[in-house]
Design a protein around this motif. Structure first.
Motif, short mmCIF file in Angstrom:
data_model
loop_
_atom_site.label_atom_id
_atom_site.label_comp_id
_atom_site.label_asym_id
_atom_site.label_seq_id
_atom_site.Cartn_x
_atom_site.Cartn_y
_atom_site.Cartn_z
N HIS A 8 1.22 -1.14 -0.12
CA HIS A 8 0.03 -0.22 0.00
C HIS A 8 1.01 1.61 -0.03
O HIS A 8 0.76 2.43 -0.81
CB HIS A 8 -1.00 -0.55 1.33
N ASP A 11 2.40 1.59 -3.69
CA ASP A 11 1.32 2.46 -4.03
C ASP A 11 0.76 3.67 -4.11
O ASP A 11 1.10 4.45 -5.32
CB ASP A 11 0.10 1.70 -3.94
N ILE A 12 1.06 4.17 -2.73
CA ILE A 12 0.73 5.97 -2.50
C ILE A 12 1.59 6.24 -3.04
O ILE A 12 2.47 7.42 -3.85
CB ILE A 12 0.75 5.74 -1.11
N MET A 16 -0.38 6.18 -6.47
CA MET A 16 -1.54 5.94 -7.68
C MET A 16 -2.67 5.84 -7.00
O MET A 16 -3.97 6.16 -8.37
CB MET A 16 -1.77 4.54 -6.86
N TYR A 17 -2.80 6.98 -5.93
CA TYR A 17 -3.98 7.44 -5.66
C TYR A 17 -3.47 9.20 -5.83
O TYR A 17 -4.48 9.78 -5.14
CB TYR A 17 -3.97 7.21 -4.06
N SER A 18 -3.15 9.67 -6.91
CA SER A 18 -2.62 11.30 -6.77
C SER A 18 -2.77 11.03 -7.90
O SER A 18 -3.66 10.66 -8.72
CB SER A 18 -0.77 11.48 -6.87
N GLY A 21 -1.24 10.53 -11.37
CA GLY A 21 -0.36 9.90 -11.41
C GLY A 21 0.71 10.15 -11.20
O GLY A 21 1.85 9.62 -11.73
N ASP A 24 4.04 9.88 -4.97
CA ASP A 24 3.72 11.51 -3.62
C ASP A 24 4.37 10.93 -2.60
O ASP A 24 5.31 10.27 -2.73
CB ASP A 24 1.99 10.53 -3.50
N ALA A 26 3.77 9.40 1.74
CA ALA A 26 2.64 8.93 2.83
C ALA A 26 3.77 9.42 3.46
O ALA A 26 4.26 9.79 4.34
CB ALA A 26 2.90 7.88 2.07
#
Length: 209
Positions: A8, A11-12, A16-18, A21, A24, A26
């Protein structure tokens, strides 16, 4: 699980969640553990206390309780319960859900009235310290009570809203006026006691040579 958590984080960081793309960052925060006093009147999430302060003095407070309707979040607009707290004792005395009076938690069946908020004096003192540090004349301070660490600050709000009045079943204005009256009264003059000169004890005076 460590592997799932590591994935996870990866991915951050990869974006993946920004938006767009982009890589980012965490942020890892301390986990808040539910205090045993709240176990029977909460659903999954962590309750919090909101204290409204006026001129650095507590004016009103409420305990916000997560419910199934709120998705386990202590949010009144999403269906959480707001319970008014007596400022002197820290005991809940009134409760609402979606602006309707309730006596029991809809998911646990336990009464939400007459509950003692743990560490109440410490909660109020923390709220006062935050108000003095922020420097606003009116603000809301949100605090959680951790099972081990006790009161912990969540955030301070410059516009904390007025739903706390419904949770307490009373308006804010009389309390604000009472604080004004208390803080604006002129200082009382201090009168020091007068000390009279001690009278001579008979037979102790001597005539000078």
């Amino acid at each position: 699980r460590p592997d799932a958590l590591r994935q996870h984080f990866s991915d951050i960081l990869s974006g993946m969640y920004s938006l767009g793309g982009q890589p980012d960052t965490a942020i890892v925060q301390q986990r808040i553990r539910l205090h045993p006093a709240f176990e029977s009147i909460t659903y999954k999430g962590i309750p919090d206390v909101r204290v409204i302060l006026y001129r650095n003095e507590p004016a009103m407070a409420m305990l916000r309780l997560p419910t199934k309707a709120s998705g386990g979040r202590a949010n009144l607009h999403q269906g959480g319960i707001g319970t008014g707290i007596d400022l002197d004792s820290g005991v809940t005395h009134h409760a609402v859900q979606r602006n309707r009076f309730v006596e029991r938690h809809p998911d646990t069946g336990w009464s939400v009235i007459g509950m003692q908020v743990p560490y109440w004096k410490e909660v109020l003192e923390m709220a006062r310290r935050v108000a003095r540090a922020v420097g606003l004349g009116y603000l809301g301070v949100d605090i959680v009570v951790d099972a081990e660490a006790g009161p912990m600050l969540l955030e301070a709000n410059a516009r904390p809203g007025l739903a706390i009045q419904i949770a307490n079943g009373r308006g804010l204005l009389p309390r604000l006026q009472a604080i004004d009256a208390l803080l604006d009264q002129p200082p009382r003059p201090v009168s020091l006691p007068r000390f009279r000169k001690a009278a001579p004890v008979p037979g102790t005076l001597r005539k000078s040579a």
